[in-house]
Design a protein around this motif. Sequence first.
Motif, short mmCIF file in Angstrom:
data_model
loop_
_atom_site.label_atom_id
_atom_site.label_comp_id
_atom_site.label_asym_id
_atom_site.label_seq_id
_atom_site.Cartn_x
_atom_site.Cartn_y
_atom_site.Cartn_z
N ASP A 1 19.15 2.93 -16.39
CA ASP A 1 20.30 3.45 -15.66
C ASP A 1 19.86 4.39 -14.53
OD1 ASP A 1 22.03 2.02 -17.18
OD2 ASP A 1 22.60 3.69 -18.50
N ILE A 2 18.85 5.22 -14.83
CA ILE A 2 18.34 6.13 -13.78
C ILE A 2 17.79 5.31 -12.62
CG2 ILE A 2 16.60 7.89 -13.24
CD1 ILE A 2 16.83 8.85 -16.18
N ALA A 3 16.97 4.31 -12.93
CA ALA A 3 16.37 3.48 -11.87
C ALA A 3 17.47 2.84 -11.02
CB ALA A 3 15.47 2.41 -12.48
N HIS A 4 18.44 2.26 -11.68
CA HIS A 4 19.50 1.55 -10.94
C HIS A 4 20.34 2.50 -10.09
CE1 HIS A 4 19.13 -2.08 -13.85
NE2 HIS A 4 18.38 -2.25 -12.77
N ARG A 5 20.49 3.73 -10.56
CA ARG A 5 21.25 4.69 -9.76
C ARG A 5 20.58 4.95 -8.41
NH1 ARG A 5 21.17 9.74 -11.61
NH2 ARG A 5 20.93 9.21 -13.81
N TYR A 6 19.24 4.81 -8.39
CA TYR A 6 18.52 5.00 -7.13
C TYR A 6 18.21 3.67 -6.44
CZ TYR A 6 18.01 9.88 -8.42
OH TYR A 6 18.28 11.19 -8.74
N GLY A 7 18.85 2.59 -6.91
CA GLY A 7 18.64 1.28 -6.30
C GLY A 7 17.26 0.71 -6.54
N VAL A 8 16.63 1.12 -7.65
CA VAL A 8 15.27 0.65 -7.96
C VAL A 8 15.35 -0.40 -9.07
CG1 VAL A 8 13.10 1.43 -9.01
CG2 VAL A 8 14.16 2.79 -7.19
N LEU A 9 14.53 -1.46 -8.95
CA LEU A 9 14.55 -2.54 -9.94
C LEU A 9 13.91 -2.09 -11.26
CD1 LEU A 9 13.30 -5.52 -7.72
CD2 LEU A 9 15.67 -5.09 -8.47
N PRO B 1 0.84 -1.20 0.00
CA PRO B 1 0.00 0.00 0.00
C PRO B 1 0.88 1.26 0.00
CG PRO B 1 -0.83 -1.59 1.59
CD PRO B 1 0.47 -2.14 1.08
N GLY B 2 0.62 2.18 -0.91
CA GLY B 2 1.39 3.41 -1.00
C GLY B 2 2.58 3.33 -1.95
N SER B 3 2.92 2.12 -2.44
CA SER B 3 4.04 2.01 -3.40
C SER B 3 3.71 2.79 -4.66
CB SER B 3 4.26 0.55 -3.83
OG SER B 3 4.65 -0.26 -2.77
N ILE B 4 4.74 3.41 -5.24
CA ILE B 4 4.56 4.08 -6.53
C ILE B 4 5.27 3.26 -7.60
CG2 ILE B 4 5.14 6.14 -7.88
CD1 ILE B 4 4.91 7.76 -5.32
N ILE B 5 4.57 3.01 -8.70
CA ILE B 5 5.18 2.27 -9.81
C ILE B 5 5.21 3.20 -11.03
CG2 ILE B 5 5.18 0.15 -11.17
CD1 ILE B 5 5.18 -0.38 -8.14
N PRO B 6 6.39 3.77 -11.33
CA PRO B 6 6.50 4.60 -12.53
C PRO B 6 6.53 3.70 -13.77
CG PRO B 6 8.34 4.97 -10.98
CD PRO B 6 7.66 3.72 -10.58
N MET B 7 5.89 4.18 -14.82
CA MET B 7 5.94 3.42 -16.08
C MET B 7 5.75 4.39 -17.24
SD MET B 7 2.30 1.37 -15.64
CE MET B 7 2.81 0.60 -14.09
N ASN B 8 6.16 3.98 -18.44
CA ASN B 8 5.95 4.87 -19.58
C ASN B 8 4.44 5.02 -19.81
OD1 ASN B 8 6.19 2.12 -20.29
ND2 ASN B 8 6.81 2.57 -22.39
N TYR B 9 3.70 3.91 -19.77
CA TYR B 9 2.25 4.00 -19.85
C TYR B 9 1.67 2.72 -19.25
CZ TYR B 9 -2.01 6.12 -21.68
OH TYR B 9 -3.22 6.76 -21.78
N HIS B 10 0.43 2.79 -18.78
CA HIS B 10 -0.14 1.61 -18.12
C HIS B 10 -0.76 0.68 -19.15
CE1 HIS B 10 -4.00 3.62 -18.80
NE2 HIS B 10 -4.58 2.46 -18.53
N PHE B 11 -0.94 -0.58 -18.77
CA PHE B 11 -1.82 -1.49 -19.50
C PHE B 11 -2.94 -1.86 -18.52
CE2 PHE B 11 -3.19 -5.69 -20.99
CZ PHE B 11 -3.60 -5.32 -22.25
N LYS C 1 11.16 10.10 -4.51
CA LYS C 1 10.35 9.05 -3.89
C LYS C 1 10.95 7.65 -3.98
CE LYS C 1 6.48 11.70 -3.39
NZ LYS C 1 5.49 11.87 -4.45
N HIS C 2 12.26 7.54 -4.29
CA HIS C 2 12.78 6.21 -4.59
C HIS C 2 12.58 5.19 -3.47
CE1 HIS C 2 16.46 6.96 -2.25
NE2 HIS C 2 16.29 8.20 -2.66
N ASP C 3 12.45 5.66 -2.22
CA ASP C 3 12.29 4.69 -1.12
C ASP C 3 10.92 4.02 -1.14
OD1 ASP C 3 11.59 7.32 -0.66
OD2 ASP C 3 11.43 7.01 1.52
#
Length: 481
Positions: free
Chosen positions: A210-218, A122-132, A179-181
């Motif tokens: 590369d941006i995601a990995h720089r913030y330790g995000v999968l 609950p509260g997680s943010i999932i960035p994406m180019n666009y949703h399906f 918000k990476h945490d």
Amino acid sequence: MAEIHFHNGEQLPLELHKVRIVQKLDLQPVERRAEAISEAGFNTFLLFNKDIFLDMLTDSGVNAMSDRQLASMMIADDSYAGSATFTRLTEKLKEIFGTEYFLPSHQGRAAENIIAMTFVRPGSIIPMNYHFTTTKAHITRLGGIVEELLVDEGVKIESNYPFKGNFDLDKLERLLAEKHDIIPFIRIEAGTNLIGGQPLSLENIEKSADIAHRYGVLTVLDASLLQDNLYFIKTREEYAKDLSLREITRRISEKMDIIYFSGRKLGFARGGGISIHSKELYLRMRELVPMFEGFLTYGGMSVREMEAMTVGLDETMDMDVISQGPLFIKYMTDELIRNNVPVVTPPGGLGCHLDASRFIPHVRQEEYPAGALAAAVYIAGGIRGMERGTISEQREPDGSEHLAAVELLRLAMPRRVFTLSQVKYAIDRITWLYENRNLIGGLRFVEEPSSLRFFFGRLEPVSPWPEKLIAAFRRDFGDSL
Ligand SMILES: *Cc1c(COP(=O)(O)O)cnc(C)c1O
């Protein structure tokens, strides 16, 4: 498929395959088509196949298989555990993606369920180019929030931007910095479905990862429409022009922690699954497979489909195979533009999209232009498309209509299924309809389910416009079907 110059000056997509199994189609007279759409409550989802000539509803699970795929089904190894079929599929995915581990699932959305249950809180943010649709449903069901970070060009209907599926990298960087945490992963959707099968560039995929990995995000890739995206990278991107399809695929997969797909699209079969590089991530998701899908060596799939998918994945690395869809879609889109019919540009994968707002601007959005156009295209040609407009939205909690941002009719191009003369027929009937667009009127609901109304809802025309369309058809085409 190759684009071939003809001596008469035409440039046409030429099929580099021959047809060896056929299925009979019926083309009903226009009067019967009008009757059939009325019986179906003016909802193309409720039509029966016997009344449909060209089924352009979807590309899911309806792509043609090759001789090699059909032959492979005969050697399927049907054992509950330790199946050689599963080993072959896993080895093929390892060859293509370089991934060590594979978790099978019965289709793409089941893979989404497993990924969401493992990572979304609950509260997680999932960035994406666009949703399906199904992706968003799984994330929001678990209390997560979807953040779409598509480039502005992505939602423009008319554009010549080659990679409308790209991330806006500045927005991605800003969101991750802040918000990476609470961001477990970013999701990259190749061949972005809901904006018309529009691709991301290889460079954009690499930079977002590369941006995601720089913030330790999968990083998670939805590879369901990867075959179309690969074709566009290969043909549109300077940065990738010296790379083979296999090299492009490896470059993408090296930047991904998790790759999942619908085997109903990628691999030209039915099923799905998750490919993973690291053992740790594999183990975190593994126990959900026997719980929801089936044992780890089939995950709800038939072994015959798994064999066909293995061969289909191999064929995805062949430009002659993956170019067929995009080249037919380009042909259809370009011809419709020549005839002044409003369409989404540039042509993407998946299908050709008619812009109902400009096709029938006299139909108010409250009377569902995309739905009305879907019904009219069916009456004009026995062609079934899918409404992508206000009918596909859900009403607001206060009962008011939520008007869609765009009113589109999607005409999907199942891969290797139609011939060019069938595509030409579709272009002709749609062009005729455009010339008679003033006859098309709106729709209103007679039965409106509170959820998923686009699947089950029934509508009727607001005026007797279908009769006028039949009369115009008979005037112009005589006795012809
Ligand atoms: C079809 C699709 C899915 C869902 O796959 P299913 O096999 O239909 O469950 C997920 N993502 C994308 C981009 C798709 O096109």
